[in-house]
Write a protein that holds these residues in place. Structure first.
Motif, mmCIF file in Angstrom:
data_model
loop_
_atom_site.group_PDB
_atom_site.id
_atom_site.type_symbol
_atom_site.label_atom_id
_atom_site.label_comp_id
_atom_site.label_asym_id
_atom_site.label_seq_id
_atom_site.Cartn_x
_atom_site.Cartn_y
_atom_site.Cartn_z
ATOM 1 N N TRP A 26 1.008 -1.240 -0.162
ATOM 2 C CA TRP A 26 0.065 0.126 0.038
ATOM 3 C C TRP A 26 0.820 1.426 0.166
ATOM 4 O O TRP A 26 0.427 2.370 -0.735
ATOM 5 C CB TRP A 26 -1.015 -0.134 1.217
ATOM 6 C CG TRP A 26 -2.188 -1.015 0.847
ATOM 7 C CD1 TRP A 26 -2.179 -2.350 0.618
ATOM 8 C CD2 TRP A 26 -3.469 -0.488 0.964
ATOM 9 N NE1 TRP A 26 -3.420 -2.600 0.524
ATOM 10 C CE2 TRP A 26 -4.274 -1.656 0.625
ATOM 11 C CE3 TRP A 26 -4.102 0.791 0.966
ATOM 12 C CZ2 TRP A 26 -5.657 -1.520 0.443
ATOM 13 C CZ3 TRP A 26 -5.417 0.904 1.164
ATOM 14 C CH2 TRP A 26 -6.242 -0.238 0.664
ATOM 15 N N ASN A 27 1.971 1.391 0.772
ATOM 16 C CA ASN A 27 2.851 2.309 0.666
ATOM 17 C C ASN A 27 3.579 2.521 -0.814
ATOM 18 O O ASN A 27 4.062 3.728 -1.074
ATOM 19 C CB ASN A 27 3.855 2.344 1.733
ATOM 20 C CG ASN A 27 3.262 2.832 3.129
ATOM 21 O OD1 ASN A 27 2.537 3.772 3.033
ATOM 22 N ND2 ASN A 27 3.841 2.180 4.156
ATOM 23 N N SER A 28 3.501 1.678 -1.650
ATOM 24 C CA SER A 28 3.928 1.693 -3.015
ATOM 25 C C SER A 28 3.083 2.991 -3.835
ATOM 26 O O SER A 28 3.475 3.401 -4.606
ATOM 27 C CB SER A 28 3.991 0.466 -3.772
ATOM 28 O OG SER A 28 2.748 0.029 -4.151
ATOM 29 N N ARG A 29 1.846 3.013 -3.333
ATOM 30 C CA ARG A 29 0.688 3.598 -3.989
ATOM 31 C C ARG A 29 0.719 3.282 -5.608
ATOM 32 O O ARG A 29 0.551 4.031 -6.406
ATOM 33 C CB ARG A 29 1.000 5.015 -3.855
ATOM 34 C CG ARG A 29 0.576 5.770 -2.525
ATOM 35 C CD ARG A 29 0.869 7.010 -2.209
ATOM 36 N NE ARG A 29 2.164 7.612 -2.587
ATOM 37 C CZ ARG A 29 3.344 7.508 -2.111
ATOM 38 N NH1 ARG A 29 3.612 6.566 -1.280
ATOM 39 N NH2 ARG A 29 4.384 8.099 -3.045
ATOM 40 N N ASN A 30 0.747 1.922 -6.048
ATOM 41 C CA ASN A 30 0.707 1.232 -7.176
ATOM 42 C C ASN A 30 -0.349 0.434 -7.162
ATOM 43 O O ASN A 30 -0.354 -0.773 -6.424
ATOM 44 C CB ASN A 30 1.996 0.617 -7.554
ATOM 45 C CG ASN A 30 2.022 -0.049 -8.846
ATOM 46 O OD1 ASN A 30 0.800 -0.224 -9.268
ATOM 47 N ND2 ASN A 30 3.045 -0.087 -9.515
ATOM 48 N N GLY A 53 -13.615 -7.440 -6.877
ATOM 49 C CA GLY A 53 -12.597 -7.782 -8.005
ATOM 50 C C GLY A 53 -11.553 -6.963 -8.185
ATOM 51 O O GLY A 53 -11.458 -5.624 -7.741
ATOM 52 N N ARG A 54 -10.446 -7.236 -8.870
ATOM 53 C CA ARG A 54 -9.196 -6.382 -8.950
ATOM 54 C C ARG A 54 -9.620 -5.103 -9.842
ATOM 55 O O ARG A 54 -8.875 -4.148 -9.582
ATOM 56 C CB ARG A 54 -8.287 -7.389 -9.709
ATOM 57 C CG ARG A 54 -7.476 -8.379 -8.753
ATOM 58 C CD ARG A 54 -6.442 -9.139 -9.740
ATOM 59 N NE ARG A 54 -5.926 -10.047 -8.472
ATOM 60 C CZ ARG A 54 -5.212 -11.228 -9.121
ATOM 61 N NH1 ARG A 54 -4.739 -11.442 -10.399
ATOM 62 N NH2 ARG A 54 -4.742 -12.057 -8.120
ATOM 63 N N GLU A 55 -10.202 -5.411 -10.825
ATOM 64 C CA GLU A 55 -10.476 -4.153 -11.592
ATOM 65 C C GLU A 55 -11.154 -2.908 -10.702
ATOM 66 O O GLU A 55 -10.744 -1.624 -10.967
ATOM 67 C CB GLU A 55 -11.535 -4.168 -12.922
ATOM 68 C CG GLU A 55 -11.878 -3.256 -13.709
ATOM 69 C CD GLU A 55 -12.292 -3.658 -15.034
ATOM 70 O OE1 GLU A 55 -13.564 -3.011 -15.512
ATOM 71 O OE2 GLU A 55 -12.161 -4.834 -15.411
ATOM 72 N N GLN A 56 -11.982 -3.329 -10.061
ATOM 73 C CA GLN A 56 -12.608 -2.193 -8.889
ATOM 74 C C GLN A 56 -11.536 -1.810 -8.047
ATOM 75 O O GLN A 56 -11.646 -0.799 -7.410
ATOM 76 C CB GLN A 56 -13.861 -2.751 -8.443
ATOM 77 C CG GLN A 56 -15.148 -2.898 -9.250
ATOM 78 C CD GLN A 56 -16.383 -3.196 -8.773
ATOM 79 O OE1 GLN A 56 -16.446 -3.447 -7.519
ATOM 80 N NE2 GLN A 56 -17.334 -3.816 -9.567
ATOM 81 N N ILE A 57 -10.962 -2.646 -7.500
ATOM 82 C CA ILE A 57 -9.502 -2.379 -6.454
ATOM 83 C C ILE A 57 -8.916 -1.351 -7.281
ATOM 84 O O ILE A 57 -8.592 -0.282 -6.528
ATOM 85 C CB ILE A 57 -8.974 -3.418 -6.191
ATOM 86 C CG1 ILE A 57 -9.984 -4.646 -5.136
ATOM 87 C CG2 ILE A 57 -7.543 -3.165 -5.461
ATOM 88 C CD1 ILE A 57 -9.227 -5.901 -4.787
ATOM 89 N N VAL A 58 -8.289 -1.557 -8.212
ATOM 90 C CA VAL A 58 -7.364 -0.595 -8.857
ATOM 91 C C VAL A 58 -8.230 0.779 -9.241
ATOM 92 O O VAL A 58 -7.506 1.710 -8.754
ATOM 93 C CB VAL A 58 -6.970 -1.246 -10.349
ATOM 94 C CG1 VAL A 58 -6.346 -0.248 -11.273
ATOM 95 C CG2 VAL A 58 -6.184 -2.406 -10.127
#
Length: 156
Positions: A26-30, A53-58
Motif C-alpha cells: 500500500w505504501n507503494s501507492r501502485n 474484483g481486481r478491476e474495481q480495486i485498481v
C-alpha cells in the motif's frame, strides 16, 4: 494460479510478515501492484464503499491516492487464526488544499489457500492534524524503513 506467501494457516510470525507485506504494498501507492495481493473476485468493504474484483480495486485505489496525497501507512497485527488476520492501522495524508489528516482503522482479512486475500473489511476514522503533528516521516517513494517506529512505539 499464483501464490502469495506466506500461506495460511498463519503463525504469529507469518501473520506479521503478511501484515508488513500489505503495508509495503500500500505504501507503494501502485494500484495495479496492490491488486495482485487479492483474489480476482475479492470483496471489500472500505468505509461506505463496496468493491469487488481486481478491476474495481485498481479503480478504487487510483481515486484514493489522488485524493490522499503524500500517503504513508503503518499496519500492526492485532490477531490471527487459521486463514484470518485482524490488523489495526494508521496513515497520514493531506488533501489538495494542504489539510493534513491521520486516519485510524481496523481491518479484518480472510485469505484463500494460495495466500491471496479474498475478503477485506475496513473501518476508518479521519482526524484532522497540523502538519507539525505528523509522526510518519520517511521518503514517500518507498516502504517504511525497518528502524521507523510502529504504531505501538509511537503511542498510536
Amino acid at each position: 494460479m499464483s501464490t502469495r506467501p506466506p500461506l495460511p494457516p498463519f503463525t504469529r510470525e507469518t501473520a506479521i510478515q503478511k501484515v508488513r507485506g500489505a503495508e509495503d504494498g500500500w505504501n507503494s501507492r501502485n494500484p495495479e501492484k496492490v491488486s495482485l495481493a487479492y483474489t480476482v473476485d475479492s470483496r471489500w468493504r472500505n468505509r461506505a464503499d463496496f468493491v469487488q474484483g481486481r478491476e474495481q480495486i485498481v479503480a478504487f485505489l487510483s481515486r484514493k491516492w489522488v485524493r490522499e496525497q503524500d500517503y504513508r501507512l503503518i499496519k500492526e497485527l492485532w490477531a490471527h487464526d487459521g486463514n484470518r488476520i485482524a490488523v489495526r492501522f494508521a496513515y497520514e495524508w493531506h488533501d489538495d488544499s494542504g489539510n493534513w489528516f491521520r486516519s485510524y482503522g481496523n481491518e479484518n482479512w480472510e485469505f484463500d489457500e494460495n495466500g491471496l486475500m479474498h475478503t477485506r473489511h475496513a473501518c476508518i476514522n479521519d482526524l484532522p492534524i497540523k502538519e507539525s503533528e505528523r509522526k510518519f516521516h520517511w521518503d514517500a517513494s518507498g516502504p517504511r524503513p525497518a528502524d521507523h517506529p510502529g504504531l505501538s512505539e509511537l503511542g498510536l
